[in-house]
Design an enzyme around this catalytic site. Structure first.
Site: not given
Ligand code: NI
Length: 174
Positions: A46, A51, A88-89, A130-131, A134
């Site tokens: 995702g 991000q 998380c990236l 989660h998104e 963000h």
């Molecule tokens: Ni994330």
């Protein structure tokens, strides 16, 4: 391949609330395509627009059966609880068991401007929450309990953790 650098913890763009997309035009489609390629390259499952430094309400995800783009997403209903090891990236090298809602009803729009309505649970429901965080300027660290949060912030200050992902398949990286 056309990708963008993924912003990481400490970049203020991750703490800003994103704004609605007024016109779902060709520029949005190009952004979505670039985000999908960036997500696959990471790899992750995702990715939210901020991000990659774009303050717009858009995220992409792939729960294992192809990429999906959601423009102006809104969670309209949640139910139950589910605990999952979430990474998380934008916080590379760290992950935690986090309890969130299990069932999530998400609405939004696709790239053709058609309304989307997706009711999901477990993994897909987790991606949505989660998104959405963000897009609201919230990182998963804010979902930890007080002790975990203190430890996470200490680790992140010291950066004494592997910057490379511990998760080569990216299955926990949202
Ligand atoms: Ni994330």
């Amino acid at each position: 391949m056309n990708t963008l650098p993924i912003r990481t913890y400490g970049d203020p763009v991750l703490n800003l609330v994103t704004t609605e997309i007024e016109n779902i035009d060709a520029k949005v489609a190009v952004l979505a395509e670039t985000m999908i390629e960036t997500m696959y390259e990471a790899p992750g499952v995702g990715l939210a627009a901020n991000q990659v430094g774009v303050q717009k309400r858009l995220f992409v995800y792939d729960k294992g059966d192809g990429p999906v783009v959601v423009v102006n997403p809104v969670i309209v209903e949640t139910d139950g609880e589910w605990t999952y090891e979430e990474g998380c990236l934008s916080v590379p090298g760290l992950s935690w068991d986090i309890t969130r809602a299990n069932v999530v009803h998400l609405v939004g729009f696709d790239l053709d401007g058609n309304e989307l309505s997706i009711e999901a649970d477990e993994f897909e429901g987790r991606i949505f929450q989660h998104e959405m965080d963000h897009l609201n300027g919230v990182l998963l660290i804010e979902r930890l309990d007080a002790d975990q949060k203190k430890e996470a912030k200490r680790l992140l200050r010291q950066r004494r953790f592997p910057i490379a992902s511990h998760d080569p398949d990216g299955l926990h990286l949202l």
